[in-house]
Design a protein around this motif. Structure first.
Motif, PDB file in Angstrom:
ATOM      1  N   ASN A  34       0.815  -1.226   0.000  1.00  0.00           N
ATOM      2  CA  ASN A  34       0.000   0.000   0.000  1.00  0.00           C
ATOM      3  C   ASN A  34       0.848   1.276   0.000  1.00  0.00           C
ATOM      4  O   ASN A  34       0.315   2.383   0.144  1.00  0.00           O
ATOM      5  CB  ASN A  34      -0.975   0.013   1.184  1.00  0.00           C
ATOM      6  CG  ASN A  34      -0.292  -0.145   2.536  1.00  0.00           C
ATOM      7  OD1 ASN A  34       0.839  -0.627   2.627  1.00  0.00           O
ATOM      8  ND2 ASN A  34      -0.977   0.245   3.593  1.00  0.00           N
ATOM      9  N   LEU A  35       2.152   1.136  -0.196  1.00  0.00           N
ATOM     10  CA  LEU A  35       3.031   2.301  -0.360  1.00  0.00           C
ATOM     11  C   LEU A  35       2.937   2.770  -1.803  1.00  0.00           C
ATOM     12  O   LEU A  35       3.197   2.005  -2.734  1.00  0.00           O
ATOM     13  CB  LEU A  35       4.466   1.918  -0.006  1.00  0.00           C
ATOM     14  CG  LEU A  35       5.547   3.000  -0.160  1.00  0.00           C
ATOM     15  CD1 LEU A  35       5.269   4.207   0.722  1.00  0.00           C
ATOM     16  CD2 LEU A  35       6.927   2.403   0.166  1.00  0.00           C
ATOM     17  N   LYS A  36       2.560   4.023  -2.003  1.00  0.00           N
ATOM     18  CA  LYS A  36       2.278   4.526  -3.346  1.00  0.00           C
ATOM     19  C   LYS A  36       3.226   5.641  -3.810  1.00  0.00           C
ATOM     20  O   LYS A  36       3.236   5.987  -4.991  1.00  0.00           O
ATOM     21  CB  LYS A  36       0.844   5.080  -3.417  1.00  0.00           C
ATOM     22  CG  LYS A  36      -0.245   4.121  -2.967  1.00  0.00           C
ATOM     23  CD  LYS A  36      -0.459   3.005  -3.944  1.00  0.00           C
ATOM     24  CE  LYS A  36      -1.660   2.161  -3.545  1.00  0.00           C
ATOM     25  NZ  LYS A  36      -1.863   1.020  -4.460  1.00  0.00           N
ATOM     26  N   SER A  37       4.009   6.211  -2.893  1.00  0.00           N
ATOM     27  CA  SER A  37       4.766   7.422  -3.233  1.00  0.00           C
ATOM     28  C   SER A  37       6.243   7.268  -2.894  1.00  0.00           C
ATOM     29  O   SER A  37       6.592   6.801  -1.805  1.00  0.00           O
ATOM     30  CB  SER A  37       4.184   8.624  -2.486  1.00  0.00           C
ATOM     31  OG  SER A  37       2.832   8.833  -2.843  1.00  0.00           O
ATOM     32  N   PHE A  38       7.074   7.712  -3.839  1.00  0.00           N
ATOM     33  CA  PHE A  38       8.522   7.555  -3.704  1.00  0.00           C
ATOM     34  C   PHE A  38       9.234   8.845  -4.091  1.00  0.00           C
ATOM     35  O   PHE A  38       8.820   9.545  -5.014  1.00  0.00           O
ATOM     36  CB  PHE A  38       8.997   6.398  -4.585  1.00  0.00           C
ATOM     37  CG  PHE A  38       8.384   5.072  -4.204  1.00  0.00           C
ATOM     38  CD1 PHE A  38       9.007   4.237  -3.296  1.00  0.00           C
ATOM     39  CD2 PHE A  38       7.154   4.693  -4.729  1.00  0.00           C
ATOM     40  CE1 PHE A  38       8.430   3.042  -2.924  1.00  0.00           C
ATOM     41  CE2 PHE A  38       6.565   3.500  -4.366  1.00  0.00           C
ATOM     42  CZ  PHE A  38       7.207   2.664  -3.459  1.00  0.00           C
ATOM     43  N   HIS A  39      10.312   9.103  -3.365  1.00  0.00           N
ATOM     44  CA  HIS A  39      11.076  10.346  -3.506  1.00  0.00           C
ATOM     45  C   HIS A  39      12.521   9.980  -3.800  1.00  0.00           C
ATOM     46  O   HIS A  39      13.160   9.264  -3.026  1.00  0.00           O
ATOM     47  CB  HIS A  39      10.956  11.132  -2.190  1.00  0.00           C
ATOM     48  CG  HIS A  39      11.851  12.315  -2.059  1.00  0.00           C
ATOM     49  ND1 HIS A  39      11.426  13.599  -2.334  1.00  0.00           N
ATOM     50  CD2 HIS A  39      13.139  12.429  -1.640  1.00  0.00           C
ATOM     51  CE1 HIS A  39      12.408  14.447  -2.089  1.00  0.00           C
ATOM     52  NE2 HIS A  39      13.460  13.762  -1.670  1.00  0.00           N
ATOM     53  N   MET A  40      13.052  10.445  -4.923  1.00  0.00           N
ATOM     54  CA  MET A  40      14.417  10.097  -5.301  1.00  0.00           C
ATOM     55  C   MET A  40      15.065  11.244  -6.069  1.00  0.00           C
ATOM     56  O   MET A  40      14.372  12.111  -6.614  1.00  0.00           O
ATOM     57  CB  MET A  40      14.420   8.828  -6.160  1.00  0.00           C
ATOM     58  CG  MET A  40      13.722   8.977  -7.500  1.00  0.00           C
ATOM     59  SD  MET A  40      13.617   7.429  -8.460  1.00  0.00           S
ATOM     60  CE  MET A  40      15.346   7.156  -8.873  1.00  0.00           C
ATOM     61  N   SER A  41      16.396  11.238  -6.106  1.00  0.00           N
ATOM     62  CA  SER A  41      17.095  12.230  -6.927  1.00  0.00           C
ATOM     63  C   SER A  41      17.574  11.619  -8.238  1.00  0.00           C
ATOM     64  O   SER A  41      17.744  12.322  -9.227  1.00  0.00           O
ATOM     65  CB  SER A  41      18.287  12.815  -6.161  1.00  0.00           C
ATOM     66  OG  SER A  41      19.255  11.811  -5.900  1.00  0.00           O
ATOM     67  N   GLY A  42      17.795  10.292  -8.252  1.00  0.00           N
ATOM     68  CA  GLY A  42      18.263   9.626  -9.469  1.00  0.00           C
ATOM     69  C   GLY A  42      19.557  10.216  -9.995  1.00  0.00           C
ATOM     70  O   GLY A  42      19.774  10.310 -11.201  1.00  0.00           O
ATOM     71  N   LYS A  43      20.426  10.595  -9.082  1.00  0.00           N
ATOM     72  CA  LYS A  43      21.602  11.376  -9.483  1.00  0.00           C
ATOM     73  C   LYS A  43      22.705  10.518 -10.106  1.00  0.00           C
ATOM     74  O   LYS A  43      22.863   9.346  -9.813  1.00  0.00           O
ATOM     75  CB  LYS A  43      22.168  12.132  -8.288  1.00  0.00           C
ATOM     76  CG  LYS A  43      22.687  11.258  -7.162  1.00  0.00           C
ATOM     77  CD  LYS A  43      23.232  12.091  -6.028  1.00  0.00           C
ATOM     78  CE  LYS A  43      23.696  11.240  -4.867  1.00  0.00           C
ATOM     79  NZ  LYS A  43      22.563  10.559  -4.173  1.00  0.00           N
ATOM     80  N   LYS A  44      23.434  11.182 -10.985  1.00  0.00           N
ATOM     81  CA  LYS A  44      24.703  10.658 -11.485  1.00  0.00           C
ATOM     82  C   LYS A  44      25.747  11.740 -11.243  1.00  0.00           C
ATOM     83  O   LYS A  44      25.405  12.917 -11.045  1.00  0.00           O
ATOM     84  CB  LYS A  44      24.610  10.333 -12.980  1.00  0.00           C
ATOM     85  CG  LYS A  44      24.251  11.511 -13.872  1.00  0.00           C
ATOM     86  CD  LYS A  44      24.140  11.089 -15.324  1.00  0.00           C
ATOM     87  CE  LYS A  44      23.665  12.256 -16.185  1.00  0.00           C
ATOM     88  NZ  LYS A  44      23.527  11.859 -17.609  1.00  0.00           N
ATOM     89  N   VAL A  45      27.008  11.351 -11.217  1.00  0.00           N
ATOM     90  CA  VAL A  45      28.080  12.303 -10.949  1.00  0.00           C
ATOM     91  C   VAL A  45      28.812  12.597 -12.255  1.00  0.00           C
ATOM     92  O   VAL A  45      29.323  11.686 -12.914  1.00  0.00           O
ATOM     93  CB  VAL A  45      29.067  11.755  -9.893  1.00  0.00           C
ATOM     94  CG1 VAL A  45      30.172  12.780  -9.627  1.00  0.00           C
ATOM     95  CG2 VAL A  45      28.325  11.440  -8.595  1.00  0.00           C
TER      96      VAL A  45
END
Length: 248
Positions: A195-206
């Motif tokens: 039931n977890l529906k929301s995700f927060h990420m930066s998806g970063k590369k260097v």
């Protein structure tokens, strides 16, 4: 899954454009992501509004460090809420604690009042509060829209037990899992918290800076962090995360 949120945390126009291309559903805009994020500049907000069509929630944080703010810092936050609300922000991301680790209810009430009809996210100040489940109940009473959390651990996967509890008792509050989020951790979290529906990420590369001349005798940033590396959102990382969510 069709009713998910994939929020991308960005601190540059380039990252915001990459996030939109990758399929993010909204942005959290900040500056200085490398130190956990601080309030963005007005110009950065305007530029991103110019090039990106996603909803933008603005992180407001006056400095690096903890979330126990002075009256001067709270006044700055109050002013920034008005500023970004008037500029067309789609939400405010903010948080303030008392010295004992309890939520600073007086400050939060003022933040919510100033935000008016904008949704307010309680950011990861939640993860360092003294009693997360009690704080969840306070957030319900205050009218908080979203809680961004790693489950009171360094990463969301380690905090999955608390995140599950929060999802079970959140009612109308969106539980937004953040810290260490990528396509692999999203799969693992969904296996245990359907039931977890929301995700927060930066998806970063260097990325390497284009600077060719580098004076090795001068250092201006945080010790141990190269001055010639640029953190930027990778469109492919966001796409991978979105693909996982769409398949569930």
């Amino acid at each position: 899954m069709t009713d998910f949120n994939l929020e991308c945390c960005v601190d540059s126009v380039e990252s915001a454009i990459a996030a939109e291309k990758g399929g993010a559903t909204r942005l959290e805009l900040c500056s200085n992501l490398i130190i956990g994020g601080t309030s963005p500049s007005i110009s950065l907000f305007k530029q991103i509004k110019k090039y990106v069509n996603l909803p933008i929630r603005v992180l407001l944080r006056p400095r690096f460090g903890d979330f126990c703010y002075t009256d001067y810092e709270i006044d700055i936050l109050n002013d920034e809420i008005n500023t970004f609300k008037n500029l067309g922000a789609d939400g405010i991301v903010i948080g303030c604690l008392n010295p004992d680790g309890e939520l600073n209810i007086k400050a939060m009430q003022k933040f919510i009042y100033l935000a008016d009809k904008l949704p307010v996210t309680l950011h990861r100040a939640f993860d360092v509060c003294v009693n997360p489940m009690d704080t969840l109940e306070i957030c319900k009473q205050l009218g908080i829209s979203t809680i961004l959390t790693s489950g009171a651990k360094n990463c969301a996967l380690d905090g999955k037990r608390l995140i599950k509890q929060l999802c079970d008792y959140a009612e109308n509050i969106e539980i937004l899992a953040g810290a260490g989020i990528n396509s692999k951790t999203i799969e693992l979290l969904l296996d245990e918290i359907p039931n977890l529906k929301s995700f927060h990420m930066s998806g970063k590369k260097v990325l390497e800076s284009p600077m060719k001349y580098r004076n090795k005798d001068v250092f201006m940033g945080l010790k141990g962090i190269s001055e010639y590396e640029i953190w930027q959102t990778d469109t492919k990382e966001i796409q991978l995360a979105r693909d996982i969510l769409q398949k569930r």
